[in-house]
Design an enzyme around this catalytic site. Structure first.
Site, PDB file in Angstrom:
ATOM      1  N   HIS A  66       0.845  -1.195   0.000  1.00  0.00           N
ATOM      2  CA  HIS A  66       0.000   0.000   0.000  1.00  0.00           C
ATOM      3  C   HIS A  66       0.878   1.241   0.000  1.00  0.00           C
ATOM      4  O   HIS A  66       2.105   1.160   0.064  1.00  0.00           O
ATOM      5  CB  HIS A  66      -0.976  -0.006   1.188  1.00  0.00           C
ATOM      6  N   HIS A  68       1.354   3.880   2.054  1.00  0.00           N
ATOM      7  CA  HIS A  68       1.900   4.577   3.217  1.00  0.00           C
ATOM      8  C   HIS A  68       3.429   4.662   3.122  1.00  0.00           C
ATOM      9  O   HIS A  68       4.087   3.751   2.624  1.00  0.00           O
ATOM     10  CB  HIS A  68       1.488   3.873   4.512  1.00  0.00           C
ATOM     11  N   ASP A  70       5.785   4.346   5.261  1.00  0.00           N
ATOM     12  CA  ASP A  70       6.601   3.316   5.912  1.00  0.00           C
ATOM     13  C   ASP A  70       6.584   1.994   5.159  1.00  0.00           C
ATOM     14  O   ASP A  70       7.210   1.016   5.577  1.00  0.00           O
ATOM     15  CB  ASP A  70       6.163   3.120   7.367  1.00  0.00           C
ATOM     16  N   HIS A  71       5.871   1.954   4.020  1.00  0.00           N
ATOM     17  CA  HIS A  71       5.851   0.750   3.191  1.00  0.00           C
ATOM     18  C   HIS A  71       6.283   1.011   1.747  1.00  0.00           C
ATOM     19  O   HIS A  71       6.545   0.049   1.012  1.00  0.00           O
ATOM     20  CB  HIS A  71       4.451   0.128   3.183  1.00  0.00           C
ATOM     21  N   HIS A 156      -7.416  -1.776   5.449  1.00  0.00           N
ATOM     22  CA  HIS A 156      -6.391  -0.799   5.855  1.00  0.00           C
ATOM     23  C   HIS A 156      -6.569   0.550   5.173  1.00  0.00           C
ATOM     24  O   HIS A 156      -6.997   1.513   5.807  1.00  0.00           O
ATOM     25  CB  HIS A 156      -4.995  -1.365   5.614  1.00  0.00           C
ATOM     26  N   ASP A 177       0.136  -4.317   6.080  1.00  0.00           N
ATOM     27  CA  ASP A 177      -0.843  -3.853   7.072  1.00  0.00           C
ATOM     28  C   ASP A 177      -2.227  -4.278   6.608  1.00  0.00           C
ATOM     29  O   ASP A 177      -2.575  -4.090   5.435  1.00  0.00           O
ATOM     30  CB  ASP A 177      -0.786  -2.324   7.204  1.00  0.00           C
ATOM     31  N   HIS A 399      -5.502  -1.342  11.672  1.00  0.00           N
ATOM     32  CA  HIS A 399      -4.677  -2.523  11.897  1.00  0.00           C
ATOM     33  C   HIS A 399      -5.501  -3.526  12.708  1.00  0.00           C
ATOM     34  O   HIS A 399      -6.409  -3.133  13.448  1.00  0.00           O
ATOM     35  CB  HIS A 399      -3.412  -2.179  12.690  1.00  0.00           C
ATOM     36  N   HIS A 421       6.559  -5.994  11.705  1.00  0.00           N
ATOM     37  CA  HIS A 421       5.839  -4.723  11.889  1.00  0.00           C
ATOM     38  C   HIS A 421       5.221  -4.626  13.283  1.00  0.00           C
ATOM     39  O   HIS A 421       4.033  -4.420  13.462  1.00  0.00           O
ATOM     40  CB  HIS A 421       4.756  -4.582  10.808  1.00  0.00           C
TER      41      HIS A 421
END
Length: 748
Positions: A66, A68, A70-71, A156, A177, A399, A421
């Site tokens: 996805h 975000h 942090d990904h 998510h 996530d 989450h 994670h």
């Protein structure tokens, strides 16, 4: 990477931490990377995964779950600043993820270029975007031979997916996530219909259970309303996309039901979100039934009636702070910088104001620290600011909590579960809880919690399944029967087929290599036949299509008398046939030096050679040898032969077929000499007799009788007709009666 049956899982990020998700999977020479994010608590190079630990030119595919940061935010760096482009790797994400990722990265580059920690330029970001391949949910993709993957909905955020990856038959489910709870606009995560061997799953909340959605919505709206009533401003730090859209839907509906709030403005302080609302409206079909039904009635849920997009001219923060009570959704969600941080510093000293943290906060960020309600906070300029603003935490983070996560893990039923994670403490508690649950049910499921750069190696049984197709599949095989065919391997999948079907099903063709070897012959033809009989048991003798005298050895090698003093060996080349040809050649070239050759001469003579007159052996002789073998193990063995009268009356009775009777203590075992089936009321004796009988048959049988050529002869009967010869073999002891029923040679 060398071909290995061991799966290696290496976390370059998100190992016992939340942030910079990056998971490397290596199996049988294939390398797949799942996610490539940055750590929100750090900046510059420190925020990246440990990218130097991998040769990126060997990566076959990068899968982004996805949009975000942090990904996905490290993707451009990996594609443009490493040797990734030196290889043949491809990058995949869903259509909505790619659409939003573009805007997210534009905003990320704009924010980072204002500092000295910029990881890449706007040009590099644009170049990387053009190489991303968008995919759809449930679409089967094959990025390279031997690897396939299928995206499944993960909840998510819009476009989020989990990947079911198949590498050479090994199935790995990587969730990223995910959320198992359907909210106001997103579907819940799916459970893939295929059971994976390995599950790599998030553990963000550990063993924490969150309140139900209806309850937290009521608590959230009541808290917002109470802050407004006391004359304060409400700050909701959120990321521009994801949970922000969910909060906007909740607030817009609540304002609609409360006319007294219509004069209170809800601001959405994000130019990025305004751009991305078009993406949300484009991908309505990927959302849940509630959103789709409203959209079908021309009621666009993302055209908000009580939400205003806040322009951000110079000094806008001060104007909002000095103005009447309002609600502001501002990014980023971790309060590290940007509009949310600027508003917090202005509103922190006023006790009427309220801060509501609505999502998961990563350790090391201000959003996590402020939930401990410190007396003061530090401004971006390093000045202390008294904190009197109220702080509340209501998690709308999409989450899974412990209840949802544990239920999902148990439904998936993977042999190995890898937790990622999650912070070390939360992850450890989840591992202990899941281990206890499996232990109570006596289930052997391994739970792993690797740290960053700690390679986890998982071994699996190397079972390979071949699919029979074509002619071989016309008839269902009997249990324990043997299927013989051509095994075709492609991309780690195996197919068994008849050689005649090879071209039809694979497009491949076959050819036969005929080998021919000529030998100078210094002995007679009969002496050659005698030696071949002695070595191989028997040979077929006849004439080939040209009338040349020919002997066929073990159905594979033809020995031809092409001239008076010349032999020619011909055979279809194969591993087994070449071996037979080598042994035949060695035998023939050594005939003139063999002491056994004196037993048969090539010149006319008056005396006889009884041993040379027999080119086979009678079935009676063979029965005697079997009986001797059995007697050596079990003592006396009786031979039962059928009477002529009984044979004529009862054709179907097995008792009227020749057999050997073995007696041991009080038990009997009967061996049918036609079918070689052992029958006995004593199961232990039957198995023991069968084992000894197998040894006896292999001992008394010749090479010709026990050998099956791997390659069928190409010549038909018209090409090579073997002369049928009646060979009379004397019985060894000469006492067998002439009316005994012979046993066919081919059954022993």
């Amino acid at each position: 990477m060398a071909d290995s049956p061991t799966l290696s899982v290496t976390l370059l990020g998100a190992g016992q931490e939340v942030g910079r998700s990056c998971c490397v999977l290596q199996y049988r020479g294939k390398t797949i990377v799942c996610d490539a994010g940055v750590h929100p608590a750090y900046s510059g190079m420190a925020s990246l995964p440990f990218v130097d630990e991998l040769d990126w030119s060997t990566v076959d595919a990068i899968l982004i779950t996805h949009f975000h940061l942090d990904h996905a935010a490290a993707l451009t760096y990996i594609m443009e600043k490493t040797n990734f482009r030196d290889g043949k790797g491809k990058v995949y994400m869903t259509h909505p993820t790619k659409a939003v990722h573009k805007f997210m990265m534009q905003d990320y580059v704009r924010m980072s270029t204002s500092s000295t920690d910029a990881l890449f330029s706007p040009l590099e970001m644009t170049m990387s975007l053009s190489s991303i391949i968008p995919v759809s949910a449930h679409q089967l993709i094959s990025p390279c031979p031997g690897v396939t993957f299928t995206p499944y909905h993960a909840g998510h955020v819009l476009g989020a997916c989990m990947f079911l990856i198949d590498i050479a038959g090994l199935k790995i489910l990587y969730t990223g996530d995910y959320s198992r709870e359907e909210d106001r606009h997103l579907v819940s995560a799916e459970v893939p219909p295929v059971r994976p061997d390995v599950l790599i799953v998030e553990s963000t909340y550990g063993v924490q259970s969150l309140e139900a959605r209806d309850e937290k919505e009521v608590r959230f709206t009541s808290l917002v309303h109470s802050i407004i009533r006391r004359g304060g401003h409400v700050l909701l730090p959120t990321f521009a996309l994801g949970r922000a859209q969910e909060l906007l839907l909740i607030l817009d509906e609540y304002w609609k039901k409360h006319p007294d709030l219509h004069n209170v403005t809800i601001y959405y302080a994000s130019s990025l979100a305004r751009k991305c609302m078009a993406v949300y409206q484009t991908y309505i079909h990927t959302m849940n039934a509630n959103i789709r039904s409203r959209f079908a009635k021309r009621d666009n849920p993302f055209v908000f009636k009580h939400i205003s997009n806040l322009a951000q001219p110079r000094g806008w923060e001060r104007k909002i702070a000095d103005g009447p009570p309002c609600v502001v959704l501002a990014s980023p969600g971790f309060l590290q910088s940007g509009p949310s941080r600027e508003l917090l510093e202005l509103w922190a000293p006023d006790p009427r104001n309220g801060l509501i943290v609505t999502g998961y906060s990563v350790e090391g960020t201000l959003a996590r620290d402020i939930m401990n309600e410190p007396d003061e906070i530090m401004s971006l300029k390093g000045n202390p600011i008294p904190r009197k603003i109220s702080v509340d935490y209501i998690s709308f983070s999409a989450h899974v909590d412990y209840t949802q996560n544990s239920d999902f893990i148990e439904q998936v039923k993977a042999q190995h579960v890898v937790l990622v994670h999650g912070e070390q403490t939360a992850m450890g508690r989840l591992r202990a809880a899941m281990t206890s649950r499996y232990k109570d049910r006596d289930e052997d499921v391994k739970i792993h919690t690797p740290r960053n750069l700690e390679t986890l190696e998982l071994s699996f049984r190397g079972e390979r399944v071949a699919k029979a197709i074509g002619t071989l599949a016309n008839k269902v095989p009997e249990p324990n029967s043997i299927l013989s065919g051509l095994l075709v391997s492609k991309d780690y999948s195996y197919t068994l087929l008849d050689p005649r079907d090879l071209k039809d099903f694979t497009g491949l063709s076959t050819c036969t290599v005929m080998q021919r070897q000529k030998i100078v012959l210094g002995v007679g033809w009969d002496l050659v036949r005698w030696h071949l009989d002695g070595m191989f048991g028997s040979v077929e003798e006849g004439l080939d299509k040209d009338g040349v005298p020919t002997m066929r050895v073990m159905g594979a090698v033809d020995v031809k008398l092409t001239q008076q003093h010349e032999l020619t060996l011909e055979w279809d080349s194969s591993a087994s046939n070449d071996m037979i040809a080598d042994s035949t050649l060695a035998l023939i070239t050594g005939i003139d030096k063999s002491p056994a050759s004196v037993k048969l001469t090539s010149q006319p003579h008056s005396h006889s050679h009884p041993h040379a007159e027999s080119h086979g052996e009678s079935s009676v002789t063979r029965i005697q040898r079997l009986a001797w073998f059995l007697e050596a193990h079990f003592g006396e063995v009786e031979l039962h032969m059928p009477d002529e009268e009984d044979e004529g009356h009862e054709q179907g009775d097995d008792s009227n077929e020749p057999s050997l009777l073995v007696r041991l203590d009080e038990a009997d075992a009967q061996i049918n000499l036609l079918s070689l089936v052992v029958t006995s009321t004593n199961d232990a004796l039957r198995k023991r007799v069968e084992a000894v009988l197998d040894m006896a048959i292999s001992t008394v049988s010749s090479l010709t009788e026990t050998f099956v050529s791997g390659v069928p002869l190409s010549g038909d009967e018209a090409v090579f007709k073997m002369a049928q010869k009646d060979v009379t073999t004397p019985v060894d002891d000469g006492n067998a009666p002439s009316d005994e029923t012979p046993v066919p040679d081919d059954i022993i």
